[in-house]
Scaffold this active site. Structure first.
Site, mmCIF file in Angstrom:
data_model
loop_
_atom_site.group_PDB
_atom_site.id
_atom_site.type_symbol
_atom_site.label_atom_id
_atom_site.label_comp_id
_atom_site.label_asym_id
_atom_site.label_seq_id
_atom_site.Cartn_x
_atom_site.Cartn_y
_atom_site.Cartn_z
ATOM 1 N N GLU A 140 20.854 59.124 31.620
ATOM 2 C CA GLU A 140 20.390 59.952 31.026
ATOM 3 C C GLU A 140 20.609 61.490 30.971
ATOM 4 O O GLU A 140 20.016 61.729 32.009
ATOM 5 C CB GLU A 140 18.651 60.052 30.304
ATOM 6 C CG GLU A 140 18.206 58.657 29.399
ATOM 7 C CD GLU A 140 16.439 58.534 28.947
ATOM 8 O OE1 GLU A 140 16.010 59.853 28.685
ATOM 9 O OE2 GLU A 140 16.446 57.648 28.461
ATOM 10 N N GLU B 101 11.680 54.703 32.695
ATOM 11 C CA GLU B 101 10.759 55.796 33.253
ATOM 12 C C GLU B 101 9.299 55.852 33.185
ATOM 13 O O GLU B 101 8.811 56.654 33.899
ATOM 14 C CB GLU B 101 10.914 57.122 31.939
ATOM 15 C CG GLU B 101 12.243 58.094 31.387
ATOM 16 C CD GLU B 101 12.068 58.938 31.243
ATOM 17 O OE1 GLU B 101 11.261 59.427 30.415
ATOM 18 O OE2 GLU B 101 12.807 59.335 31.016
HETATM 19 C C1 BMA Z 1 13.312 60.420 28.154
HETATM 20 C C2 BMA Z 1 13.968 59.495 27.081
HETATM 21 C C3 BMA Z 1 13.143 59.769 25.546
HETATM 22 C C4 BMA Z 1 12.924 61.650 25.019
HETATM 23 C C5 BMA Z 1 13.962 62.212 26.605
HETATM 24 C C6 BMA Z 1 14.081 63.269 25.364
HETATM 25 O O1 BMA Z 1 12.812 60.714 28.997
HETATM 26 O O2 BMA Z 1 13.894 59.244 27.612
HETATM 27 O O3 BMA Z 1 11.385 59.397 25.938
HETATM 28 O O4 BMA Z 1 12.871 61.515 24.056
HETATM 29 O O5 BMA Z 1 13.823 61.890 27.551
HETATM 30 O O6 BMA Z 1 12.978 63.815 26.174
#
Ligand code: BMA
Length: 891
Positions: free
Chosen positions: A578, A482
């Site tokens: 994610e 990120e």
């Molecule tokens: C993203 C991940 C983590 C974090 C998650 C939940 O940013 O890469 O850094 O724990 O979201 O917020």
């Protein structure tokens, strides 16, 4: 195992226990690990008020815990109460006896596989080295410092917090600190240490110090093989295996002479061998590489496949170096390798199927394994323990990885705020067919780029790529987590100095890391960041205008404000690396951290302490309130809040994942890795598996929403129901039938059943039908169940559609439930469940029995059904029956 391999193993075994075998002399290893019993380690703080037994591998928190100086670090508020540990200066001292025989070898190298992190090392009172990167293996020539008899090896560790702070004064970067709510430490980005050890939004801060990986002294006269890499290239009828060995000798020898041999066991109990004579000069530090190729007929190789697509065939590769120095010493390396091709396909999406609009705009972003486009189902891996020295617990790793395998996952992303995992971890991934998206360890930060930092990072990247590269499970490297999106989105106030931060970014991930990775591992793709637009981000100068572009690369998507059970809120993506929602761990798991009932309220100090996500509880509450009925005055409010948080998380991730799988058509979306697989402590988090190993409802749901053949509905904004069929198999589904049963909430007999013909190509998803909701006026009285009948498909889970939020469902009745247990095998039981009405999210628990249900969180639409329970305890059917309790949703 072939006879030859068997002999090789015997030699290796002898190498471990003696140093002489028919003229073959193995180099000698003196393990400095505590388990060896030969080195006595002590741990002391600066003013020596604490002096306890130390461990190698180990770390200060686990050693202080073992000796009773501090309590269980994961209890209550102990993360902050033990923080003094991170501010002190700690010394590990080892006393070891070295024999005269050992000192006859011309080289003695201290090999430290991992030191966490900033240590000043002395041997017999003389400085021998400094470490500042926990991900680097340090090798120090120590012959001149060793003596016969007792030697003292001492590591003095700087406080990582103070070290990071001091560097920040010299090399300012952002963010300086994590949000206050994390109870964390500042400047993690200044030190090459697990970034999450200074705290994260799902984890506590334990800024550890210690010798966290094995340590040893190696004595030899010739040279040792430190590592090996392999490239496997497929031609028409054969595979070319290129093996590269990384050799090291002492500083003074300057050259290596001897025989290098490579053995590979293949199908048919055969062993293939290639060898060559080496006579090569080394670099000043004694290192040099040698390469050797082997051509292998494709007939004797079976390809390796990811979980769900075929077997995970692995082959033993043994490399021997027999040097000419005194006594013809042998050094060896063993690896298990797999043969498969992997490609990340980033091509003009509009050209797919030769139709301008078929694949959308932009570039595709999907993995082809052995020539087949495969949708990556999976999750994100965070460290398995907050203390790095405990992260290699084999039971924990096995449990987590088999849990991933058992829920049809084919890929895990080892996230950039953790560690490069242990060799064991990647070996298990090879064996289980879990592909790894490997981030480099930079997360949610801008990083300094001073020359010391870049130098140690270059070593870190080089060593870890070399160490992991031969695993067939490694699929892709990514520069960071990120950081591109953070810079573009001004997350840390970088806007006024955008150009400076951008040029630093390029210096680190493009100029430093990229050539190293591509040089060592030309066969795999290195993307600069996750998320990124992949090739497009590179074309756009590495910081894309919109790194979340739905037409390029991977995306991370979090939205806690919209109705997360509704698939229509999710934006398109080519690859979701994610996405997630929080829930609370079960009370059972929470009780391992606190047994004070006062803590079990959402607004207790304890609950607030464990929630690191700003406004975290209120987002969970809002998600629950949109869909379920939870009365604030309910006497069981907290218990229900916990349970409903897990329901809501499971239903939200199900909706989002099914949306991504529905978008697979024409390879539009080709990956869904939800955030996050596992946990490091007992706290609200995005995980599907609780700390300690208990599955949340989400993980059980993954078994269905990741099923290889899945019928999934989508309630569209116009009120129609679109029905999709996803087929992750290599064969088409033809002439199948999807049945849609309409149920009233109060009856187990469907009030209407309609079937639709269905078919879909291999490795694809296709919309099968679009139907108006039956009896739309009474939407709150009904729900739909979807099932598939198809030749050759042995199982495909039921799926469901709830037309209105469940809190408005009319007619739901309190059920009668009876449960009986029968023993099937010693550790396997059959649980039979009989009910009289529809039940939502029926959740079984086996109190104080160590075991797992085959499935859980049932939507019950049948009067009786069975589920297996696997236990680790020896227990009778009667005892198990007694321990079983259940709960469900009811309003
Ligand atoms: C993203 C991940 C983590 C974090 C998650 C939940 O940013 O890469 O850094 O724990 O979201 O917020």
């Amino acid at each position: 195992m072939t006879l030859f391999m068997y002999k090789c193993y015997n030699i290796l075994l002898l190498c471990f226990i003696s140093v002489n075998f028919n003229n073959i002399v193995c180099f000698s290893r003196f393990s400095l690990d505590s388990s060896n019993g030969k080195v006595i380690w002590t741990l002391e703080n600066k003013n020596k008020s604490i002096s306890v037994t130390g461990s190698v591998p180990g770390g200060v928190y686990s050693d202080l815990q073992k000796s009773g100086i501090i309590g269980d670090i994961l209890q209550g508020f102990n993360d902050v109460l033990t923080r003094w540990v991170a501010y002190d200066t700690w010394t590990y001292t080892g006393k070891l006896n070295v024999s005269a025989e050992s000192l006859e070898y011309s080289v003695a190298q201290l090999v430290l596989e991992g030191v966490d992190t900033v240590a000043y090392i002395e041997l017999n009172g003389r400085p021998i080295g400094l470490t500042d990167n926990m991900f680097v293996r340090y090798v120090v020539n120590v012959k001149e410092y060793l003596k016969i008899g007792e030697n003292e090896l001492k590591f003095t560790f700087d406080s990582p917090v103070n070290f990071a702070k001091a560097r920040s004064e010299k090399y300012f970067t952002v963010p300086e600190c994590v949000p206050d709510i994390y109870n964390g430490e500042c400047h993690a980005n200044q030190i090459r240490k697990m970034q999450a050890s200074f705290s994260w939004d799902w984890g506590p801060a334990f800024p550890s110090v210690g010798i966290w990986k094995p340590a040893r002294i190696e004595f030899f006269n010739g040279a040792v093989i430190r590592s090996l890499t392999t490239q496997t290239e497929k031609n028409d009828t054969s595979w070319l295996l290129k093996t590269k060995v990384y050799l090291q000798t002492g500083e003074t020898l300057k050259s290596i002479k001897g025989n290098l041999s490579v053995y590979l066991s293949v199908e048919g109990h055969q062993t293939l061998k290639v060898g060559k004579y080496l006579d090569i000069s080394t670099r000043d530090d004694g290192t040099v590489e040698a390469e050797i190729d082997m051509n292998i007929s494709a007939n004797v190789i079976t390809e390796w496949w990811p979980n769900g697509y075929g077997d995970q065939r692995l082959y033993n590769l043994l490399v021997f170096l027999r040097t000419n120095e005194k006594n013809k010493e042998i050094s060896y390396k063993h690896a298990k390798i797999g043969f498969r091709t992997i490609e990340l396909v980033e091509e003009d999406a509009a050209l797919i199927l030769g139709n301008e609009t078929s694949g959308g705009n932009g570039l595709t972003f999907y993995f082809k394994i052995n020539g087949y486009p495969i949708f990556m189902k999976g999750s994100n891996w965070i460290p398995s323990n907050i203390l790095p020295e405990l992260g290699d617990n084999r039971n924990t790793i096995d449990d987590l990885l088999t849990a991933a395998r058992d829920t049809h996952m084919a890929m895990l992303r080892v996230w950039g705020g953790g560690i490069y995992e242990s060799d064991y971890f990647y070996r298990r991934c090879d064996e289980l067919g879990i592909l790894i998206w490997q981030d480099f360890l930079f997360a949610c930060s801008m990083y300094p780029v001073d020359s010391d930092f870049l130098t140690t990072i270059a070593t870190e990247i080089e060593q870890n790529v070399i160490r992991l590269q031969h695993h067939p499970s490694i699929a892709i490297w990514a520069g960071n987590n990120e950081n591109e999106v953070a810079l573009r989105g001004n997350w840390y106030g970088t806007k006024s100095k955008f150009e400076k931060y951008k040029s630093d970014y390029i210096k680190l991930y493009v100029d430093t890391i990229k050539p190293i990775v591509e040089g060592i591992d030309p066969g795999r793709r290195y993307v600069i960041s996750s998320p990124s637009n992949g090739r497009k981000s590179e074309e756009d100068g590495y910081i894309a205008q919109n790194p979340y572009d739905p037409n390029y690369g991977d995306t991370h998507y979090y939205n806690y404000l919209a109705d997360s059970w509704d698939s229509n809120i999710y934006p398109q993506t080519r690859f979701a690396s994610e996405y997630g929602f929080q829930s609370l761990p079960s009370l059972d798991t929470m009780r391992t951290a606190s047994n004070s009932t006062e803590d079990y309220h959402v607004d207790s100090n304890y609950s607030k302490h464990r929630q690191h996500s700003p406004a975290g509880y209120s987002f969970i509450e809002a998600q629950i309130d949109r869909r379920l009925n939870l009365d604030k005055n309910d006497t069981q409010y907290f218990e229900k809040f916990v349970f409903y948080s897990q329901i809501s998380q499971a239903m939200s991730i199900k909706a989002e994942t099914e949306f991504y799988r529905q978008s697979q058509s024409n390879w539009y979306t080709m990956g869904a890795l939800y955030w996050q697989l596992n946990d490091v402590w007992q706290a609200p988090s995005w995980s599907g598996i609780e700390f300690g190993g208990k599955w949340k409802m989400l993980h059980y749901f993954a078994k269905s929403f990741f099923a290889p053949v899945l019928v999934s509905p989508r309630l569209t904004n116009t009120g129609d129901v679109d029905i999709y069929l996803t087929n992750d198999r290599f064969v088409s589904i033809i002439g199948a039938k999807i049945t849609v049963d309409t149920f009233n909430w109060s009856s187990l007999a469907p009030i209407q059943s309609i079937s639709y013909p269905a078919d879909v190509e291999p490795l694809n998803t296709k919309k099968q039908a679009s139907i108006p909701l039956w009896n739309a006026d009474n939407k709150n009285e009904i729900f739909l169940r979807f099932s598939l009948k198809a030749e050759g498909v042995s199982s495909s889970p039921y799926n469901y559609l709830f037309p209105v939020p469940l809190k408005s469902a009319k007619g739901l009745k309190e059920p009668n439930i009876s449960i009986t247990v029968q023993k099937k095998e010693e550790y396997k039981f059959l649980i039979s469940i009989n009910v009289n009405t529809v039940i939502l999210f029926l959740w079984l628990e086996a109190e104080s029995v160590d075991g797992t249900f085959e499935n859980n969180g049932f939507i019950v639409t049948k009067p009786n059904f069975n589920v297996d329970f696997i236990t680790r305890d020896v227990i009778s059917a009667k005892e198990l029956e007694k321990s079983i309790s259940y709960k469900y949703y009811m309003h």
